[in-house]
Motif scaffolding. Structure first.
Motif, PDB file in Angstrom:
ATOM      1  N   LYS A 149      46.717   4.006  34.382  1.00 12.66           N
ATOM      2  CA  LYS A 149      45.322   3.749  34.721  1.00 12.66           C
ATOM      3  C   LYS A 149      44.447   4.854  34.120  1.00 12.66           C
ATOM      4  CE  LYS A 149      46.056   1.131  38.993  1.00 12.66           C
ATOM      5  NZ  LYS A 149      45.581  -0.120  38.384  1.00 12.66           N
ATOM      6  N   LEU A 150      43.438   4.450  33.377  1.00  8.35           N
ATOM      7  CA  LEU A 150      42.527   5.387  32.735  1.00  8.35           C
ATOM      8  C   LEU A 150      41.102   5.125  33.196  1.00  8.35           C
ATOM      9  CD1 LEU A 150      43.844   5.174  29.042  1.00  8.35           C
ATOM     10  CD2 LEU A 150      44.369   6.959  30.722  1.00  8.35           C
ATOM     11  N   LYS A 151      40.384   6.201  33.495  1.00 11.81           N
ATOM     12  CA  LYS A 151      38.958   6.103  33.807  1.00 11.81           C
ATOM     13  C   LYS A 151      38.187   6.566  32.583  1.00 11.81           C
ATOM     14  CE  LYS A 151      35.334   7.714  36.964  1.00 11.81           C
ATOM     15  NZ  LYS A 151      35.010   8.594  38.115  1.00 11.81           N
ATOM     16  N   VAL A 152      37.343   5.701  32.063  1.00 12.98           N
ATOM     17  CA  VAL A 152      36.565   5.995  30.859  1.00 12.98           C
ATOM     18  C   VAL A 152      35.097   6.106  31.240  1.00 12.98           C
ATOM     19  CG1 VAL A 152      35.903   5.189  28.570  1.00 12.98           C
ATOM     20  CG2 VAL A 152      38.232   4.788  29.401  1.00 12.98           C
ATOM     21  N   THR A 153      34.497   7.244  30.912  1.00 12.53           N
ATOM     22  CA  THR A 153      33.083   7.480  31.223  1.00 12.53           C
ATOM     23  C   THR A 153      32.301   7.679  29.938  1.00 12.53           C
ATOM     24  OG1 THR A 153      33.675   8.557  33.320  1.00 12.53           O
ATOM     25  CG2 THR A 153      31.457   8.951  32.463  1.00 12.53           C
ATOM     26  N   ASN A 154      31.210   6.940  29.800  1.00 15.44           N
ATOM     27  CA  ASN A 154      30.276   7.121  28.694  1.00 15.44           C
ATOM     28  C   ASN A 154      29.300   8.219  29.107  1.00 15.44           C
ATOM     29  OD1 ASN A 154      28.253   6.985  26.765  1.00 15.44           O
ATOM     30  ND2 ASN A 154      28.235   4.748  26.684  1.00 15.44           N
ATOM     31  N   LEU A 155      29.419   9.382  28.503  1.00 20.12           N
ATOM     32  CA  LEU A 155      28.606  10.528  28.918  1.00 20.12           C
ATOM     33  C   LEU A 155      27.143  10.387  28.518  1.00 20.12           C
ATOM     34  CD1 LEU A 155      31.104  13.430  28.103  1.00 20.12           C
ATOM     35  CD2 LEU A 155      30.659  12.351  30.318  1.00 20.12           C
ATOM     36  N   ASP A 156      26.826   9.396  27.685  1.00 16.96           N
ATOM     37  CA  ASP A 156      25.439   9.205  27.275  1.00 16.96           C
ATOM     38  C   ASP A 156      24.648   8.338  28.247  1.00 16.96           C
ATOM     39  OD1 ASP A 156      25.416  10.806  24.960  1.00 16.96           O
ATOM     40  OD2 ASP A 156      26.426   9.230  23.819  1.00 16.96           O
ATOM     41  N   ASN A 157      25.360   7.584  29.096  1.00 21.03           N
ATOM     42  CA  ASN A 157      24.633   6.803  30.103  1.00 21.03           C
ATOM     43  C   ASN A 157      25.247   6.918  31.501  1.00 21.03           C
ATOM     44  OD1 ASN A 157      26.920   5.209  29.951  1.00 21.03           O
ATOM     45  ND2 ASN A 157      25.905   3.465  28.959  1.00 21.03           N
ATOM     46  N   ALA A 158      26.296   7.752  31.613  1.00 21.35           N
ATOM     47  CA  ALA A 158      26.960   8.045  32.893  1.00 21.35           C
ATOM     48  C   ALA A 158      27.668   6.837  33.501  1.00 21.35           C
ATOM     49  CB  ALA A 158      25.976   8.632  33.898  1.00 21.35           C
ATOM     50  N   ARG A 159      27.873   5.787  32.742  1.00 18.26           N
ATOM     51  CA  ARG A 159      28.585   4.619  33.250  1.00 18.26           C
ATOM     52  C   ARG A 159      30.077   4.798  33.023  1.00 18.26           C
ATOM     53  NH1 ARG A 159      25.426  -0.569  30.947  1.00 18.26           N
ATOM     54  NH2 ARG A 159      26.952  -1.642  32.279  1.00 18.26           N
ATOM     55  N   SER A 160      30.876   4.305  33.970  1.00 22.59           N
ATOM     56  CA  SER A 160      32.316   4.472  33.852  1.00 22.59           C
ATOM     57  C   SER A 160      33.049   3.210  34.298  1.00 22.59           C
ATOM     58  CB  SER A 160      32.800   5.674  34.657  1.00 22.59           C
ATOM     59  OG  SER A 160      32.583   5.472  36.037  1.00 22.59           O
ATOM     60  N   THR A 161      34.290   3.082  33.866  1.00 24.30           N
ATOM     61  CA  THR A 161      35.143   1.977  34.284  1.00 24.30           C
ATOM     62  C   THR A 161      36.585   2.472  34.339  1.00 24.30           C
ATOM     63  OG1 THR A 161      35.819  -0.311  33.816  1.00 24.30           O
ATOM     64  CG2 THR A 161      35.500   1.131  31.916  1.00 24.30           C
ATOM     65  N   THR A 162      37.342   1.935  35.259  1.00 23.80           N
ATOM     66  CA  THR A 162      38.757   2.270  35.368  1.00 23.80           C
ATOM     67  C   THR A 162      39.572   1.050  34.969  1.00 23.80           C
ATOM     68  OG1 THR A 162      38.366   3.879  37.130  1.00 23.80           O
ATOM     69  CG2 THR A 162      40.605   3.026  36.904  1.00 23.80           C
ATOM     70  N   VAL A 163      40.466   1.228  34.012  1.00 28.09           N
ATOM     71  CA  VAL A 163      41.233   0.114  33.457  1.00 28.09           C
ATOM     72  C   VAL A 163      42.710   0.469  33.406  1.00 28.09           C
ATOM     73  CG1 VAL A 163      39.368  -0.870  32.078  1.00 28.09           C
ATOM     74  CG2 VAL A 163      40.716   1.007  31.145  1.00 28.09           C
ATOM     75  N   THR A 164      43.536  -0.559  33.282  1.00 30.73           N
ATOM     76  CA  THR A 164      44.970  -0.373  33.149  1.00 30.73           C
ATOM     77  C   THR A 164      45.391  -0.674  31.727  1.00 30.73           C
ATOM     78  OG1 THR A 164      45.326  -1.008  35.461  1.00 30.73           O
ATOM     79  CG2 THR A 164      47.234  -1.122  33.992  1.00 30.73           C
ATOM     80  N   VAL A 165      46.227   0.185  31.156  1.00 31.67           N
ATOM     81  CA  VAL A 165      46.742  -0.032  29.798  1.00 31.67           C
ATOM     82  C   VAL A 165      47.695  -1.220  29.828  1.00 31.67           C
ATOM     83  CG1 VAL A 165      48.158   0.955  27.951  1.00 31.67           C
ATOM     84  CG2 VAL A 165      46.498   2.398  29.159  1.00 31.67           C
ATOM     85  N   ASN A 166      47.442  -2.200  28.946  1.00 29.40           N
ATOM     86  CA  ASN A 166      48.291  -3.391  28.925  1.00 29.40           C
ATOM     87  C   ASN A 166      48.977  -3.629  27.592  1.00 29.40           C
ATOM     88  OD1 ASN A 166      46.238  -4.338  27.303  1.00 29.40           O
ATOM     89  ND2 ASN A 166      45.665  -6.063  28.629  1.00 29.40           N
ATOM     90  N   GLY A 167      48.889  -2.632  26.689  1.00 30.30           N
ATOM     91  CA  GLY A 167      49.547  -2.784  25.405  1.00 30.30           C
ATOM     92  C   GLY A 167      49.250  -1.607  24.501  1.00 30.30           C
TER      93      GLY A 167
END
Length: 232
Positions: A63-81
């Motif tokens: 599980k990775l949390k990715v944050t866009n530091l230019d707009n402070a938006r983030s999402t947590t996703v699961t690696v599937n491949g």
């Protein structure tokens, strides 16, 4: 005569000692985010499905949390491949963090928040189809005749993605310095382009719009079977 009571306090590895009596105390250490792949950019794979990511750094299930530091938006996703990036987001995941009109996040923070170890996801395995560099007639895609490599094949197993950036054909890279010439071949259609690295990214070779148009298959923003050669 006045008597003064002396109280001695000392703290050693989380233990409070008072008057010879030991008591355990909380140290207050909070969980520290596991920030991974510092300096990586995050790109859009163009693939459908529920929010997910592919990775060349972490195995399926991470599980990775990715944050866009230019707009402070983030999402947590699961690696599937597998892919050739630390974190390559599919369409649904990228929509959660993107800036309008951009297919690339240059200032990203990637955190591992669960699952998996740091073992590579092994691009080109079962999830990625036939091994990169397979001869014509491999079971993935339409069989095409691909000329043999003329340069040094680098980053075996890498996928190649679209940055969404304008300008004349070029690439960015986290592996090679500015000025390096790379030849990128799409093994599924035999098309190739030679580009010069003009900046950094989190991939071996991240093509801008003009370069990707030379090798893409219609409707795809990801080349899963790519051959990358260093030619200068």
């Amino acid at each position: 005569m006045s008597l003064k009571k002396k109280l001695v306090l000392s703290v050693v590895t989380g233990t409070l000692v008072t008057g010879g009596v030991a008591a355990t105390m909380a140290t207050g250490n909070a969980a520290v985010p596991d920030v991974v792949c510092p300096g990586s950019t995050v790109t859009l794979s163009g693939e459908a499905g529920p929010p997910a990511a592919t990775s060349g750094t972490f195995p399926v299930g991470t599980k990775l949390k990715v944050t866009n530091l230019d707009n402070a938006r983030s999402t947590t996703v699961t690696v599937n491949g597998p892919s050739g990036s630390c974190a390559l987001l599919n369409n649904a995941a990228f929509e959660k963090v993107r800036e309008p009109g951009k297919n690339l996040i240059r200032r990203a923070r990637i955190e591992r928040v669960g699952g998996g170890s740091a073992a590579p996801a092994r691009p080109g395995g079962a999830a990625g189809g036939a091994p990169v560099g397979a001869p014509a007639g491999a079971p993935v895609g339409t069989p095409v005749q691909v000329p043999p490599a003329t340069g040094a094949v680098v980053c075996p197993g890498s996928t190649v993605t679209l940055s969404g950036e304008a300008g004349p054909p070029a690439a960015t890279s986290g592996t090679f310095p500015v000025g390096t010439k790379l030849k990128v071949t799409n093994l599924d259609n035999g098309q190739a382009t030679t580009v010069t690295v003009n900046g950094p990214s989190g991939s071996c070779a991240l093509l801008n719009n003009a370069a990707f148009e030379k090798v893409r298959e219609p409707g795809k923003n990801l080349i899963r079977r790519a051959r990358i050669e260093r030619v200068g």
